[in-house]
Enzyme design. Sequence first.
Site, mmCIF file in Angstrom:
data_model
loop_
_atom_site.group_PDB
_atom_site.id
_atom_site.type_symbol
_atom_site.label_atom_id
_atom_site.label_comp_id
_atom_site.label_asym_id
_atom_site.label_seq_id
_atom_site.Cartn_x
_atom_site.Cartn_y
_atom_site.Cartn_z
ATOM 1 N N ASP A 100 0.864 -1.184 0.000
ATOM 2 C CA ASP A 100 0.000 0.000 0.000
ATOM 3 C C ASP A 100 0.896 1.229 0.000
ATOM 4 O O ASP A 100 1.618 1.484 0.966
ATOM 5 C CB ASP A 100 -0.878 -0.021 1.253
ATOM 6 C CG ASP A 100 -2.199 0.691 1.062
ATOM 7 O OD1 ASP A 100 -2.200 1.737 0.383
ATOM 8 O OD2 ASP A 100 -3.215 0.216 1.582
ATOM 9 N N ASP A 202 -2.871 4.719 -2.441
ATOM 10 C CA ASP A 202 -3.870 5.365 -1.600
ATOM 11 C C ASP A 202 -4.277 6.730 -2.163
ATOM 12 O O ASP A 202 -3.431 7.504 -2.621
ATOM 13 C CB ASP A 202 -3.288 5.525 -0.188
ATOM 14 C CG ASP A 202 -4.271 6.059 0.816
ATOM 15 O OD1 ASP A 202 -5.323 5.428 1.003
ATOM 16 O OD2 ASP A 202 -3.987 7.116 1.406
ATOM 17 N N GLU A 265 -6.600 3.887 -5.781
ATOM 18 C CA GLU A 265 -7.815 4.209 -5.031
ATOM 19 C C GLU A 265 -8.387 5.516 -5.564
ATOM 20 O O GLU A 265 -7.767 6.573 -5.416
ATOM 21 C CB GLU A 265 -7.540 4.329 -3.537
ATOM 22 C CG GLU A 265 -8.829 4.542 -2.755
ATOM 23 C CD GLU A 265 -8.610 4.914 -1.294
ATOM 24 O OE1 GLU A 265 -9.547 4.720 -0.504
ATOM 25 O OE2 GLU A 265 -7.536 5.416 -0.954
ATOM 26 N N HIS A 327 -10.926 -2.260 4.340
ATOM 27 C CA HIS A 327 -10.646 -1.802 5.698
ATOM 28 C C HIS A 327 -11.367 -0.506 6.034
ATOM 29 O O HIS A 327 -11.365 -0.079 7.194
ATOM 30 C CB HIS A 327 -9.139 -1.615 5.876
ATOM 31 C CG HIS A 327 -8.556 -0.567 4.987
ATOM 32 N ND1 HIS A 327 -8.501 -0.700 3.618
ATOM 33 C CD2 HIS A 327 -8.026 0.636 5.254
ATOM 34 C CE1 HIS A 327 -7.952 0.382 3.091
ATOM 35 N NE2 HIS A 327 -7.663 1.206 4.060
ATOM 36 N N ASP A 328 -11.979 0.147 5.053
ATOM 37 C CA ASP A 328 -12.675 1.415 5.274
ATOM 38 C C ASP A 328 -14.192 1.280 5.264
ATOM 39 O O ASP A 328 -14.891 2.221 5.652
ATOM 40 C CB ASP A 328 -12.283 2.438 4.201
ATOM 41 C CG ASP A 328 -10.870 2.966 4.355
ATOM 42 O OD1 ASP A 328 -10.359 2.963 5.495
ATOM 43 O OD2 ASP A 328 -10.271 3.375 3.341
#
Length: 520
Positions: A100, A202, A265, A327-328
């Site tokens: 990431d 990200d 993302e 994870h969000d």
Amino acid sequence: MTASRPWWERGVIYQIYPRSFQDSDGDGIGDLAGIEARLDHVAALGVDAIWLSPIFPSPMADFGYDVADYCGIEPMFGDLAGFDRLLAAVHARGLKLLLDFVPNHSSDRHPWFVASRSSRDDPKRDWYIWRDPGPHGGPPNNWISDFGGSAWTWDAATGQYYLHAFLKEQPDLNWRNPDLRHAMMEAMRFWFDRGVDGFRIDVLWHIVKAEGLPDNPPNLDWSPDRTERDRVIQRHSTDQPEAHAISADMRALADSYGGRVLVGEIFLPNDRHARWYGTPERPQVHLPFNFQLIENDWNAEMLRSMIAAYEASLPSHGWPNWVIGSHDAPRIAARIGEAQARVAAMLLLTLRGTPTLYQGDEIGIGRVIIPQDRICDPQDLRQPGLGIGRDRSRTPIAWDAGPHAGFSTAEPWLPLHPDWSTRNVAAQAGDPGSMLTLYRDLLALRRAEPALAVGSFALVDAPAGVLAYDRIEGDRRLGILLNLRDTAVMVDWQGMVMLSTQDGEPEPGMLRANEGLILS
């Protein structure tokens, strides 16, 4: 042939949240050695690649998304030698490993920012975004942090504000500075040289801001039950044209290593989202992340129109991708219930494109209540009452019915799901009707059938409440029927049932409540 396609087109990605996968040293927090110890579970699932949420050195203000060193390992997780062992173990199982990468901002404790805020004359001052106060003495503009409050923090020592799209501990990097840009590309090169197979990038659409930093327009549809960020429309603080050149440079770097993949993302409408593929002559990220299965209502009519619109928006060289959890986001079983979560698994793994699974969804972890005194997520702590906490999707996996679910010898950093003693990997591994078995069967079928992995896609007419489509490769045609209702539906289906989301024999001419079928 499937084998002639890039691995990331025919493959499946599995996201690991390292803090919550497996603890090896008894501190209640997962780590790299723990991931290595559980790799056989990942390999047995039948996925092709692992994506690790951030493992770089970090003060953990935002749990690793505040990076203090882009070329190191957070001691909580291990060290570079431990990472190299993990990477070798991943590759030994025929899997790929993605890291990431966090390019929009660093930690305020990164040496770059420490130097930048030390003096207006420091060579790294322009590596971040500093501005004088606005006309009325306050922040330079009206931009709002994604975590609430102004996106600007005052630095009394140097008499200017610095920009942060998230926490004040996460100052935004200035990608218009060529030295910063070179340093970040070198950080990516560091990991490529080490052997990683790609990056999930990200908030890629955030990385460049409009020249002059003008005010964002107000959002006239905002209401107090929405996040404070939404009071304005992020027209000037995100998705700037100059960011696409950076994305293309990242792609060129990845392509120079061969076989690497970049996942970006990007939360944008279809037309703007599709631009992040670039052009055949100047490609950008391989997979601009598509979150629409998370963001939209769960009904057949909505999904049908959304899938059609997304497919139509893709450029001819663009390959689709899908995700139902991260994870969000709230867990899929918590959002739509376990029965429909089984249907969602079939949808995810039979749509055209690259699927990404999120750890724990393969055992159907559902709703987890986080007591007030256990909340860790800064987004939730700063904007309480909105139901936006991310801790609920970051709780540890349950491996067995032993102490602390086999995750750790100590109390886990977040509470486990309430039914962990029966909902765990060991309990489901031998159960032919379990969620885990369904995921394994779906992944095995996808691997065996090129039509599911790389075939073309065609929506099919179906009764209300049913989503139907075909996957075709050569002379091979597979039909997928998904009942998104909790009542049975008459459907004139024909062919051999290859897989159902439910136990027992499907009824001819009917879809049972909450049933998905794959037909040949």
